[in-house]
Design a protein around this motif. Structure first.
Motif, PDB file in Angstrom:
ATOM      1  N   GLU A  20       9.539  -3.861   1.134  1.00  0.00           N
ATOM      2  CA  GLU A  20      10.984  -3.422   1.626  1.00  0.00           C
ATOM      3  C   GLU A  20      11.749  -3.262   0.490  1.00  0.00           C
ATOM      4  OE1 GLU A  20      14.596  -4.094   3.105  1.00  0.00           O
ATOM      5  OE2 GLU A  20      13.305  -5.243   2.934  1.00  0.00           O
ATOM      6  N   VAL A  35       9.174   0.871  -3.532  1.00  0.00           N
ATOM      7  CA  VAL A  35       8.522   0.587  -2.465  1.00  0.00           C
ATOM      8  C   VAL A  35       7.549   0.551  -3.497  1.00  0.00           C
ATOM      9  CG1 VAL A  35       7.584   0.226   0.076  1.00  0.00           C
ATOM     10  CG2 VAL A  35      10.556   0.921  -0.909  1.00  0.00           C
ATOM     11  N   LEU A  38      10.087   1.538   3.313  1.00  0.00           N
ATOM     12  CA  LEU A  38       9.027   0.324   4.016  1.00  0.00           C
ATOM     13  C   LEU A  38       7.489   0.448   3.606  1.00  0.00           C
ATOM     14  CD1 LEU A  38      10.873  -0.662   6.979  1.00  0.00           C
ATOM     15  CD2 LEU A  38       9.825  -2.894   6.275  1.00  0.00           C
TER      16      LEU A  38
END
Length: 335
Positions: free
Chosen positions: A199, A181, A204
């Motif tokens: 994500e 990420v 996220l």
């Protein structure tokens, strides 16, 4: 259902969006899961450019750190003879260095050498489970534990290389998704995106605001059966990761064996919270901390998080439902 709102206490005002930005929505599959990106960029930045940048970073993580790929750097290291030294690509080194730091700080609640135990319990690429699940016998468990231990890793930080002590099997499953990420977010920044929500497999990272001026509001993940009021967080300059016993598990003889292994016992965590969610500026760190706090359990995990100012949510199963516990750093974010 109403939601409680979390606002980071040190949140800085996001920059004003330049005129004429274009919204892009992309998604795909990677690392045995899915990825998605919502991004805003100038008209001069083509969606194909953004997609190529994201996919290149995700493939780089796979090439370096996937135990499911026999040709990856980590798989070649795991097969290497005792005493051999291995030059590490930048990403591999960054993740291994962070994993060892987490191992020391957590007193082995996190351990990147736990791979043989992950395989032994049937959750890894080299699973030794055949047919129906069954817990390993005590002798095999102890023999496998002897192959593990972060102290066996010799890392030369100056020359960015690591030694294979013999039978060491690295597994970055508790940290690599978060690192992916972070790499996607960096790729978006470098290719000209001014705001985004990235994500990978439920972890996220967000930056900036949407075209309507609203932040990237993200709901904190809860166990599927938990219908209590949730929380949403303004994800600007912040990342979020969740570890839950409902994601991968096996039910056997009335017991749930979740995929998170306690390196200190060599067995799946038996008294883990249903889920632990961590907020941090780096998704790699949030990912690793979610694993650590799951292994430590609610009481010790809350103490660990309080001492370090970690923003975390613990959700614990009880006979009549679920109970949540917030660390002070997370509670301070409630509006």
């Amino acid at each position: 259902m109403s939601h409680r709102v979390l606002i980071p206490v040190d949140l800085q005002a996001p920059p004003i969006l330049p005129a004429g930005v274009v919204a892009h929505s992309l998604s795909g599959r990677t690392m045995g899961t899915t990825w998605s990106v919502q991004a805003l960029a100038a008209r001069s930045v083509a969606q194909e450019t953004i997609a190529a940048a994201v996919e290149a970073q995700l493939q780089r993580v796979i090439d370096e750190m996937s135990t499911w790929e026999p040709g990856s750097h980590i798989s070649r290291f795991n097969r290497a003879p005792a005493g051999s030294w291995h030059a590490l690509p930048e990403g591999f080194f960054t993740v291994l260095d962070a994993a060892l730091t987490m191992a020391v700080d957590s007193e082995a609640a996190f351990d990147p050498t736990v791979g043989p135990l992950v395989d032994l319990w049937g959750f890894g690429a080299g699973s030794v489970q055949q047919g129906a699940f069954r817990p390993p016998d005590a002798a095999l468990l102890e023999a496998t534990r002897q192959r593990c231990g972060w102290q066996r890793i010799v890392l030369d930080r100056t020359q960015r290389k690591v030694q294979q002590a013999g039978g060491v099997h690295l597994d970055f499953s508790g940290i690599a998704k978060g690192y992916a990420v972070d790499r996607v977010a960096q790729a978006l920044r470098e290719c000209g995106c001014v705001s985004w929500l990235a994500e990978v497999g439920g972890e996220l990272s967000g930056q900036g605001v949407k075209t309507d001026g609203q932040p990237w509001w993200v709901a904190l993940e809860r166990p599927p059966q938990d219908d209590s009021p949730g929380m949403v967080v303004a994800l600007h300059g912040l990342a979020i990761a969740t570890s839950g016993d409902y994601r991968r598990y096996v039910d056997h003889d009335g017991h749930r064996y979740a995929h998170t292994i306690d390196p200190r016992t060599g067995t799946p965590v038996r008294t883990a919270p249903a889920s632990v969610t961590v907020l941090h500026r780096q998704c790699m760190v949030a990912d690793a901390l979610a694993t650590v706090l799951t292994v430590l359990g609610e009481e010790a995990g809350l103490s660990f998080a309080r001492e370090r100012g970690i923003a975390a949510l613990f959700i614990t199963r009880e006979a009549d439902g679920f109970r949540e516990s917030l660390t002070p750093a997370l509670a301070a974010m409630l509006e």
